[in-house]
Scaffold this motif. Sequence first.
Motif, PDB file in Angstrom:
ATOM      1  N   GLY A 269      21.504 -11.537  15.302  1.00 59.51           N
ATOM      2  CA  GLY A 269      22.590 -10.844  14.625  1.00 59.51           C
ATOM      3  C   GLY A 269      22.385 -10.809  13.117  1.00 59.51           C
ATOM      4  N   TYR A 270      21.951 -11.939  12.535  1.00 56.38           N
ATOM      5  CA  TYR A 270      21.667 -11.985  11.099  1.00 56.38           C
ATOM      6  C   TYR A 270      20.540 -11.028  10.742  1.00 56.38           C
ATOM      7  N   PHE A 271      19.526 -10.964  11.600  1.00 55.70           N
ATOM      8  CA  PHE A 271      18.386 -10.081  11.315  1.00 55.70           C
ATOM      9  C   PHE A 271      18.824  -8.618  11.330  1.00 55.70           C
ATOM     10  N   PHE A 272      19.594  -8.230  12.356  1.00 56.08           N
ATOM     11  CA  PHE A 272      20.071  -6.848  12.417  1.00 56.08           C
ATOM     12  C   PHE A 272      20.925  -6.528  11.195  1.00 56.08           C
ATOM     13  N   ALA A 273      21.763  -7.490  10.766  1.00 57.42           N
ATOM     14  CA  ALA A 273      22.612  -7.263   9.595  1.00 57.42           C
ATOM     15  C   ALA A 273      21.780  -7.141   8.323  1.00 57.42           C
ATOM     16  N   SER A 274      20.657  -7.854   8.261  1.00 60.56           N
ATOM     17  CA  SER A 274      19.845  -7.844   7.046  1.00 60.56           C
ATOM     18  C   SER A 274      19.062  -6.548   6.866  1.00 60.56           C
ATOM     19  N   PHE A 356      15.704 -16.077  11.788  1.00 55.57           N
ATOM     20  CA  PHE A 356      16.389 -16.608  10.606  1.00 55.57           C
ATOM     21  C   PHE A 356      15.537 -16.426   9.348  1.00 55.57           C
ATOM     22  N   VAL A 357      14.242 -16.696   9.455  1.00 63.72           N
ATOM     23  CA  VAL A 357      13.343 -16.549   8.298  1.00 63.72           C
ATOM     24  C   VAL A 357      13.276 -15.093   7.857  1.00 63.72           C
ATOM     25  N   LEU A 358      13.087 -14.190   8.824  1.00 59.37           N
ATOM     26  CA  LEU A 358      13.018 -12.768   8.483  1.00 59.37           C
ATOM     27  C   LEU A 358      14.333 -12.274   7.896  1.00 59.37           C
ATOM     28  N   ALA A 359      15.451 -12.716   8.481  1.00 62.96           N
ATOM     29  CA  ALA A 359      16.755 -12.302   7.955  1.00 62.96           C
ATOM     30  C   ALA A 359      16.944 -12.774   6.523  1.00 62.96           C
ATOM     31  N   GLY A 360      16.549 -14.030   6.240  1.00 67.30           N
ATOM     32  CA  GLY A 360      16.671 -14.562   4.884  1.00 67.30           C
ATOM     33  C   GLY A 360      15.857 -13.767   3.884  1.00 67.30           C
ATOM     34  N   LYS A 361      14.633 -13.385   4.268  1.00 60.75           N
ATOM     35  CA  LYS A 361      13.768 -12.627   3.362  1.00 60.75           C
ATOM     36  C   LYS A 361      14.337 -11.244   3.090  1.00 60.75           C
ATOM     37  N   PHE A 362      14.841 -10.588   4.133  1.00 65.53           N
ATOM     38  CA  PHE A 362      15.401  -9.253   3.948  1.00 65.53           C
ATOM     39  C   PHE A 362      16.683  -9.293   3.124  1.00 65.53           C
ATOM     40  N   GLN A 364      17.417 -11.477   0.801  1.00 65.39           N
ATOM     41  CA  GLN A 364      17.064 -11.760  -0.596  1.00 65.39           C
ATOM     42  C   GLN A 364      16.463 -10.562  -1.289  1.00 65.39           C
ATOM     43  N   SER A 365      15.785  -9.703  -0.521  1.00 66.72           N
ATOM     44  CA  SER A 365      15.112  -8.545  -1.138  1.00 66.72           C
ATOM     45  C   SER A 365      16.008  -7.324  -1.257  1.00 66.72           C
ATOM     46  N   ARG A 366      17.219  -7.389  -0.676  1.00 65.15           N
ATOM     47  CA  ARG A 366      18.081  -6.212  -0.722  1.00 65.15           C
ATOM     48  C   ARG A 366      18.568  -5.980  -2.150  1.00 65.15           C
ATOM     49  N   SER A 367      18.346  -4.760  -2.650  1.00 69.39           N
ATOM     50  CA  SER A 367      18.741  -4.468  -4.032  1.00 69.39           C
ATOM     51  C   SER A 367      20.253  -4.463  -4.225  1.00 69.39           C
ATOM     52  N   ASP A 368      20.995  -4.120  -3.148  1.00 68.04           N
ATOM     53  CA  ASP A 368      22.447  -4.076  -3.296  1.00 68.04           C
ATOM     54  C   ASP A 368      23.064  -5.456  -3.383  1.00 68.04           C
TER      55      ASP A 368
END
Length: 371
Positions: A269-274, A356-362, A364-368
Amino acid sequence: MNQLGRLFVANFKMTFREKQVWFWSIFYPVLLLIIFLTIFSGIGGDDGDGFKAEVVLVQEESTSMPMLGGILRSIPVLEFEEEQAVSLDKAEEMVRAQDVDAAIVLPDAGGEQQVSLIMNTENENASTSQALRSILDGVLQEMNYQEAQVERVYSLDTRFVSAGSEDMDYNDFLLTGLIALSIAQAGMFGLVELVQMRKNGMLKRLRMTPMNMRIYGISNILVRFILSVIQIVMLTLIGLFLFDAHLNFAIFSFILMFTVGTMSFTAFGYFFASVSKSMESYMGAANLVSFIMMFLSGIFFDYNLLPGYVKPIADVMPLTYFANGIRDTMLLGQGMMDSSFWINIGVLLAWGLGMFVLAGKFFQSRSDLNR
């Protein structure tokens, strides 16, 4: 701890205030469970004694096999729609209209010694059609032995044993699979509010406060656990009291499997949200993954029935291992000393940590979020 408590209460209110959560996470799994178990358990039918097939008999007065009609009428699972034999035209019409499952045609005295079984083309691969062929073939083989005056030397005795309850049946298999599916879907679909919060700038404002975002994430996961516990309790009670489920809990193994599985699918769920820019894209991604796993992870039927070219896909899906783990700990009483238990745990942990790792990276990289 004070911050965690406040965030937990806030997330709890936000989650259970949404009508969609009540429908998709609680009402929908219950509805799905009742529909499937009702269909496969035969509740509401005229009888609950298992397999039955409705047939008609076509038997001419000059038939060469007068005994066969009496033998067939003595078989308990065959229910004859007509007390007397009917004409071939009427039998074919009844089969076409699906008023009966099949018509059994006995041969004339002057023709070939061949019994015909007429069934509807639409039901060619149905279990009822296969069972009728097996029953009739067995009866004819026995008559051939008697006609040739050959004494049967070898026979087959079939027995089924289980590590769980001896009364365990397909309903129990389906119940535990749907429990695993409902927990997985609650995790995958449950973080859609993060997309809305990011879209309206709420997440960016939260990051500017002294609040620890990791604690916010932990509080959200705890709410997912409560939601999953509600699902398990409700579905299990329905299975026990409405469908007479036969469970054999290994409580500590089950708790660990439930905990790891809930966290792993919450990570999805976190990954899809990220990676989603809108609620529509989030729901699209979650629906696609959920749909594929629903039919390839052994929820509704045994994994071994899958075609060989599909099994490699099922072998890497987390829901396959979660469903197996839930079944093993709820039905078979599997303990922590079993190697397959830790295989299921290991695969779920690998998927959960990866997401979780992928979600965290995405995130952090989101410009918004960083503006």
